[in-house]
Design a protein around this motif. Structure first.
Motif, PDB file in Angstrom:
ATOM      1  N   LEU A   1     -27.945  -8.943  13.177  1.00  0.00           N
ATOM      2  CA  LEU A   1     -28.203  -9.728  12.791  1.00  0.00           C
ATOM      3  C   LEU A   1     -30.011  -9.343  11.470  1.00  0.00           C
ATOM      4  O   LEU A   1     -30.133  -9.947  10.027  1.00  0.00           O
TER       5      LEU A   1
ATOM      6  N   MET B   1     -24.119 -12.977   6.266  1.00  0.00           N
ATOM      7  CA  MET B   1     -24.505 -13.771   6.874  1.00  0.00           C
ATOM      8  C   MET B   1     -23.425 -15.071   7.194  1.00  0.00           C
ATOM      9  O   MET B   1     -23.537 -15.683   8.303  1.00  0.00           O
TER      10      MET B   1
ATOM     11  N   ALA C   1     -27.462 -16.723  12.345  1.00  0.00           N
ATOM     12  CA  ALA C   1     -26.992 -16.043  10.853  1.00  0.00           C
ATOM     13  C   ALA C   1     -27.261 -16.779   9.423  1.00  0.00           C
ATOM     14  O   ALA C   1     -27.835 -16.814   8.833  1.00  0.00           O
TER      15      ALA C   1
END
Length: 404
Positions: free
Chosen positions: A351, A375, A387
């Motif tokens: 991430l 994401m 995310a």
């Protein structure tokens, strides 16, 4: 349902492919079905993920209630000296961070959550101090320490903070008991500590010409060390270009690299993020002064304009490396020859690199859009709300002009 969800996303060894730090995994498997604070945390994390994946808000309340009970159990356990320094206590502190930051990240409470994760990291460092040198000889303790080291380094890089002395002291101790396969990541960690020291100094916004020139030299020196690190890696740390996996086009960035293991790809992405952040720091230093500062003898470029061009190139190259690692990371836990849903344990370390690459000054509109899509997909499949928050942050930077 919470327990299988947690096992699927955070202990995905059913595929036969070993995940990072298997000793931590064994602790979680052993404790998951027993009574106690660690079992409660596992259930809280599992319920939290299910709440978002199944769109069941009522589960959030239940998860919060279980989490509160786990916190109470941890406070009681910390009063027992033997329990306070146990492996399962340190694993529990790491799960606290997973619950607070990764599953319940709210854009309206970002600073609050950052404060919470700092407290968990400080708590983990304090436990490390209590555990002593013996933890570095123990496989479980060493695995946990290496995970903690990465968490602290990423946090310090992201926020331009100095690495706590408590961690650097233990990093020096860890070198004594270092296995050969750990050496490259340990060398990189030492370089990242130096990068964080320079970035923390830059936060003071010193603008005198002499100081600006010194910072340029220091940043380029650390960047040179990062380049040397990459050029001196053993063969078992090197990656190769491979054909893209056959998944939907929006999840890919064109190229796909293959790595010897999941830990190695995350180590490479830490290296890339460090270079990106250092070169973007150069822009912050140089842009207001371009043309006003004389070239410095220690700098290998004939002008500051050339340095800006070289930094742009490095940012683009490092970003491409991050993008090209996505397919490997997403499908690391797949069954051979079969594409399955992504797993949270593989995704979490991806991430931040994706966010860093997606918010660079050189990121194209297409790249940003694909990072945002990825994401959002991660949040949808794994329930990791961080995310979704990162996707919103990239979208905001995408819509706003860059500020230098």
């Amino acid at each position: 349902m919470a327990l299988p969800f947690f096992f699927y996303h955070y202990l995905p060894n059913a595929s036969g492919r070993a995940l990072s730090h298997p000793d931590c995994v064994s602790i979680l498997y052993t404790q998951a079905t027993e009574r106690g604070y660690l079992a409660s945390l596992i259930n809280a994390v599992g319920l939290g993920g299910l709440a978002y994946v199944r769109n069941a808000p009522s589960l959030i309340h239940v998860a919060g209630h279980i989490y509160a009970g786990a916190l109470h159990g941890i406070r009681v356990a910390l009063a027992e000296p033997a329990e306070a320094v146990s492996d399962q206590m340190l694993v529990a502190v790491m799960l606290l961070a997973l619950y607070e930051v990764s599953l319940f990240w709210d854009k309206r409470k970002v600073e609050l959550k950052i404060t919470v994760i700092r407290r968990h990291v400080d708590g983990a460092l304090a436990l490390t101090e209590l555990r002593g040198t013996g933890q570095l000889r123990n496989r479980v303790g060493r695995s946990i320490f290496l995970s903690l080291r990465t968490e602290v380094l990423v946090n310090c890089l992201d926020r331009w903070l100095r690495v706590p002395a408590a961690l650097t002291n233990w990093m020096n101790e860890a070198h004594i008991f270092e296995h050969p396969q750990e050496a490259p990541a340990a060398r990189l960690a030492d370089i990242v500590v130096n990068a964080c020291t320079i970035l923390a100094s830059l936060k003071e916004r010193v603008t005198e010409k002499s100081n600006v020139s010194a910072y340029i030299c220091e940043i380029l020196s650390v960047d040179k060390a990062l380049e040397s690190w990459a050029n001196s890696l053993p063969d078992d740390y090197k990656y190769s270009r491979s054909p893209p996996l056959k998944v939907s086009a929006p999840t890919l960035f064109g190229e796909s690299d293959s790595y010897p293991g999941i830990d190695i790809v995350h180590t490479w992405n830490l290296h890339r993020c460090t270079r990106i952040i250092l070169h973007q720091a150069l822009f912050e230093i140089l842009s207001p002064h371009t043309g006003s500062l004389p070239p410095q003898p220690a700098i290998s470029y004939s002008s500051h304009e050339q340095q800006l061009q070289a930094s742009d190139k490095m940012i683009q190259e490092s970003s491409r490396g991050i993008y090209s690692s996505v397919s490997y990371i997403l499908h690391f836990c797949d069954q051979p020859g079969r594409s399955e849903d992504m797993r949270g344990a593989c995704i979490l370390p991806l991430l931040w690199p994706l966010y860093v690459a997606g918010t660079t000054r050189t990121a194209t509109d297409t790249a940003r859009q694909r990072v945002i899509f990825q994401m959002q997909k991660i949040a949808e499949v794994t329930g990791i709300q961080k995310a979704k928050s990162m996707a919103l942050g990239i979208q905001k930077s995408y819509l706003s002009p860059p500020v230098i």
